[in-house]
Design a protein around this motif. Structure first.
Motif, mmCIF file in Angstrom:
data_model
loop_
_atom_site.group_PDB
_atom_site.id
_atom_site.type_symbol
_atom_site.label_atom_id
_atom_site.label_comp_id
_atom_site.label_asym_id
_atom_site.label_seq_id
_atom_site.Cartn_x
_atom_site.Cartn_y
_atom_site.Cartn_z
ATOM 1 N N UNK A 64 -4.654 -3.656 -3.645
ATOM 2 C CA UNK A 64 -3.194 -3.402 -4.543
ATOM 3 C C UNK A 64 -2.964 -2.017 -4.878
ATOM 4 N N UNK A 65 -4.239 -1.408 -5.356
ATOM 5 C CA UNK A 65 -4.095 -0.018 -5.866
ATOM 6 C C UNK A 65 -3.742 0.730 -4.655
ATOM 7 N N UNK A 66 -4.593 0.783 -3.710
ATOM 8 C CA UNK A 66 -3.979 1.603 -2.475
ATOM 9 C C UNK A 66 -2.806 1.616 -1.892
ATOM 10 N N UNK A 67 -2.241 0.263 -1.865
ATOM 11 C CA UNK A 67 -0.989 -0.006 -1.356
ATOM 12 C C UNK A 67 0.069 0.624 -2.357
ATOM 13 N N UNK A 68 -0.292 0.671 -3.621
ATOM 14 C CA UNK A 68 0.892 1.099 -4.408
ATOM 15 C C UNK A 68 0.777 2.979 -4.502
ATOM 16 N N UNK A 69 -0.403 3.235 -4.194
ATOM 17 C CA UNK A 69 -0.398 4.740 -4.201
ATOM 18 C C UNK A 69 0.060 5.378 -2.977
ATOM 19 N N UNK A 70 -0.304 4.750 -2.012
ATOM 20 C CA UNK A 70 0.015 4.999 -0.261
ATOM 21 C C UNK A 70 1.023 4.022 0.391
ATOM 22 N N UNK A 71 2.065 3.897 -0.006
ATOM 23 C CA UNK A 71 2.875 2.818 0.682
ATOM 24 C C UNK A 71 2.853 2.650 2.005
ATOM 25 N N UNK A 72 2.653 3.877 2.857
ATOM 26 C CA UNK A 72 2.563 3.611 4.315
ATOM 27 C C UNK A 72 1.449 2.802 4.662
ATOM 28 N N UNK A 73 0.531 2.463 4.038
ATOM 29 C CA UNK A 73 -0.426 1.298 4.515
ATOM 30 C C UNK A 73 0.114 0.045 4.736
ATOM 31 N N UNK A 74 0.308 -0.251 6.131
ATOM 32 C CA UNK A 74 0.673 -1.643 6.509
ATOM 33 C C UNK A 74 -0.229 -2.636 6.501
ATOM 34 N N UNK A 75 -1.612 -2.314 6.639
ATOM 35 C CA UNK A 75 -2.400 -3.573 6.719
ATOM 36 C C UNK A 75 -3.814 -2.949 6.243
ATOM 37 N N UNK A 76 -4.906 -3.668 6.488
ATOM 38 C CA UNK A 76 -6.319 -3.441 6.127
ATOM 39 C C UNK A 76 -7.234 -4.151 7.052
ATOM 40 N N UNK A 77 -8.220 -3.570 7.183
ATOM 41 C CA UNK A 77 -9.284 -4.016 8.051
ATOM 42 C C UNK A 77 -10.977 -4.129 7.267
ATOM 43 N N UNK B 101 -5.481 -13.233 -3.094
ATOM 44 C CA UNK B 101 -4.637 -12.143 -2.068
ATOM 45 C C UNK B 101 -3.160 -12.482 -1.859
ATOM 46 N N UNK B 102 -2.975 -13.786 -1.814
ATOM 47 C CA UNK B 102 -1.628 -14.161 -1.766
ATOM 48 C C UNK B 102 -0.705 -13.808 -3.010
ATOM 49 N N UNK B 103 -1.213 -13.882 -4.166
ATOM 50 C CA UNK B 103 -0.677 -13.561 -5.280
ATOM 51 C C UNK B 103 -0.542 -11.799 -5.358
ATOM 52 N N UNK B 104 -1.480 -11.201 -4.968
ATOM 53 C CA UNK B 104 -1.442 -9.832 -5.437
ATOM 54 C C UNK B 104 -0.976 -9.032 -4.333
ATOM 55 N N UNK B 105 -1.305 -9.359 -3.093
ATOM 56 C CA UNK B 105 -1.013 -8.365 -1.811
ATOM 57 C C UNK B 105 -0.279 -9.040 -0.667
ATOM 58 N N UNK B 106 0.624 -9.596 -0.992
ATOM 59 C CA UNK B 106 1.495 -10.269 0.072
ATOM 60 C C UNK B 106 2.069 -9.327 0.984
ATOM 61 N N UNK B 107 2.260 -7.917 0.312
ATOM 62 C CA UNK B 107 2.993 -7.203 1.141
ATOM 63 C C UNK B 107 1.913 -6.518 2.170
ATOM 64 N N UNK B 108 0.667 -6.786 1.818
ATOM 65 C CA UNK B 108 -0.522 -6.222 2.923
ATOM 66 C C UNK B 108 -0.884 -7.387 3.924
ATOM 67 N N UNK B 109 -0.537 -8.561 3.555
ATOM 68 C CA UNK B 109 -0.971 -9.740 4.266
ATOM 69 C C UNK B 109 -0.068 -10.005 5.375
ATOM 70 N N UNK B 110 1.142 -9.965 5.075
ATOM 71 C CA UNK B 110 2.244 -10.413 6.175
ATOM 72 C C UNK B 110 3.039 -9.494 6.717
ATOM 73 N N UNK B 111 2.842 -8.235 6.316
ATOM 74 C CA UNK B 111 3.814 -7.106 6.898
ATOM 75 C C UNK B 111 3.348 -6.842 8.425
#
Length: 553
Positions: free
Chosen positions: A251-264, A285-295
């Motif tokens: 969540x922190x990394x997505x907020x700091x760097x919005x260009x991240x679309x996913x994670x591995x 994860x569904x609650x906190x990072x939906x924009x990383x899960x489903x983007x």
């Protein structure tokens, strides 16, 4: 406490540098002035004189008292050249090596760098820094090796492995204090450069690599993890972070760097976790990072031992679409005798066809294989090709070149047998990509062809290429001719086209292609593993039949 100027340097081929970033963040939290340098260079292992001069000038500008390096064995010679340059240009700076190579080959490392950290530096390095700042004796800190000006070497005992991984901070991404080698020029890190170098991730778009565990449950003889298990015998080699902490980091990394679309997940095997933990992860994860899960697609590594439908269902429901699975060879006898891997082929095929049945071509499944092992016979390679022909044809293949890594069981065995010498050139930036090398025999070339064309190649052709008559003919092709085959210009293009067709991302083929594939026959599915054998994959104590007690022993 005095604030120390420290420069942390990653010499690896990517900027991910998980361990380096954790330690950099730790030293930053201790109040020190830390700069992070990524001397990222893929392909050429040796830095040019111009790059070395730029780096030396950077050290003069940053003026650190201590320079820390972390690298893999592939980059040992690269690290040596850089370190020797700084000893020559800035002899008053203390340089310290750490990382995988220093753990498995500290005797070699300390001959180049006067101070070396063996093993994990999470606790050892902060203690060393505290003693250094306080003016106390730091030569007794556990995990450290030292070499004096007379060449005398001192090695200290190893401390236990860190158990609570949540004690460590999140990786250092304070890019205002970071620099990077980009296209031959060392320059300040920017958001644009950070995105550029994270776009080289397995998923093909800006992807954040995250570690939720440390250690591997297996002890493959070609891998440094087997050596780790010997060094840290009697300790739990596999340790887990809390998944809540992992989600908070994402969540922190997505907020700091919005260009991240996913994670591995870069863990050796993400699915070693019990189903209960994965269920908790799914909810949080569904609650906190939906924009990383489903983007965009996200994924992890996996093994046939730990992967099962219950766990995969949980992850698939929250966007999991990519799994990288290590297979290595199709010869069960060779896998067990040489690689010390006990996976039966039917276990792998059982899981492969389970994925095909329930998820079809809605996932990206990449299976890793090794080619060019000096101990593998042509028949062993044929067995690998036969195993591939039994897999779902849409699975992707990653074919890697065998490398003798120092400290690994196979390296030691080859040294003792006089088959190789202790020469760093054995593993000096040797590319994992088989198309970079030209010493393949006929069946090796067939395996490489499967690696980039397994979906688009008709089954009848696959069978023909590994038939006894064709193998016999292939083995008689003169060596100059067989070694003149060059996959490099076409391999990646073929792999990309093959993968696009496998996932249905390419337009329908022309009529001639349909005719070519007229004899494409769906491979016979493997005989299912007995219910009892499949059942035991579900929790750690049962996974241990394949890991030899690494999780519960």
């Amino acid at each position: 406490m005095r604030t120390l100027k420290i420069t942390f340097v990653s010499l690896n081929n990517t900027i991910f540098a998980d361990g380096s970033r954790l330690l950099s963040a730790k030293l930053r939290d201790m109040g020190h002035d830390v700069n992070f340098v990524c001397l990222t260079q893929d392909g050429e292992n040796y830095y040019s004189e111009d790059v070395l001069a730029q780096y030396s000038a950077l050290i003069a500008e940053q003026d650190p008292e201590i320079i820390l390096y972390s690298f893999l064995s592939d980059n040992f010679i690269r690290a040596s050249k850089v370190t020797e340059r700084i000893y020559a240009d800035h002899p008053d700076r203390m340089q310290i090596w750490g990382g995988v190579h220093c753990t498995i080959a500290p005797e070699e490392a300390v001959q180049v760098c006067k101070v070396v950290v063996q093993g994990e530096g999470d606790l050892a390095l902060p203690e060393f820094i505290d003693r250094y700042v306080a003016g106390e004796d730091y030569t007794t800190v556990e995990n450290f090796w030292f070499r004096d000006d007379e060449g005398n070497v001192k090695s200290n005992p190893m401390r236990p492995l860190l158990v609570d991984l949540d004690e460590m901070p999140w990786p250092d991404y304070e890019i205002d204090s970071h620099t990077i080698l980009d296209e031959g020029r060392i320059q300040p890190m920017t958001v644009e450069l950070l995105e550029k170098y994270h776009n080289n991730a397995p998923l093909g778009f800006p992807t954040y690599p995250v570690l939720s565990s440390r250690g591997c449950a297996f002890r493959c003889s070609f891998c440094y993890n087997a050596t780790y298990k010997q060094i840290f015998a009697g300790q739990k080699s596999v340790r887990f972070r809390s998944l809540i902490d992992v989600v908070d980091e994402l969540r922190s990394m997505k907020d700091r760097f919005p260009f991240f679309r996913s994670f591995f997940f870069s863990d050796d095997d993400f699915f070693l976790r019990p189903k209960k933990q994965l269920a908790e992860f799914a909810v949080y994860a569904r609650e906190k990072i939906p924009d990383l899960l489903f983007d965009a697609w996200w994924g992890s590594t996996a093994t046939p031992a730990s992967l099962n439908k219950d766990k995969l269902d949980l992850m698939y429901e929250i966007g999991y679409r990519v799994a990288a699975i290590g297979v290595q060879t199709g010869s069960e006898e060779f896998n067990k005798r040489v690689y010390d891997r006990d996976f039966p082929n039917k276990l792998f095929l059982e899981k492969a066809w389970m994925i095909d049945k329930y998820y079809g071509r809605k996932m990206v499944i990449t299976c890793d294989f090794i080619v060019d092992s000096p101990y593998e016979t042509p028949q062993d390679t044929v067995e690998t090709v036969k195993l591939i022909s039994q897999m779902p044809s849409w699975f992707s293949l990653a074919v890697f070149t065998f490398v003798f890594y120092p400290g690994s069981p196979l390296y030691r065995k080859a040294i003792e047998a006089g088959e190789i010498t202790a020469d760093p050139e054995l593993y000096n930036a040797k590319s994992f990509q088989p198309f970079e090398h030209k010493n393949h025999d006929y069946v090796g070339h067939v395996l490489i062809a499967f690696g980039c064309m397994n979906f688009i190649m008709p089954r009848w052709l696959q069978k023909l290429l590994v038939s006894k008559p064709m193998v016999a003919i292939g083995q008689r092709i003169p060596k100059p001719i067989i070694q003149s085959i060059n996959w490099k210009p076409v391999y990646n293009k073929l792999w990309a086209y093959n993968q696009g067709r496998a996932l249905g991302l390419r337009e329908r083929p022309r009529a001639w292609w349909n005719l070519w594939n007229f004899w494409q026959i769906t491979p016979k599915k493997a005989e299912p593993v007995e219910a009892a054998a499949a059942e035991v994959m579900q929790e750690r104590k049962d996974i241990d039949q394949w890991t030899k007690g690494s999780l519960t022993g």
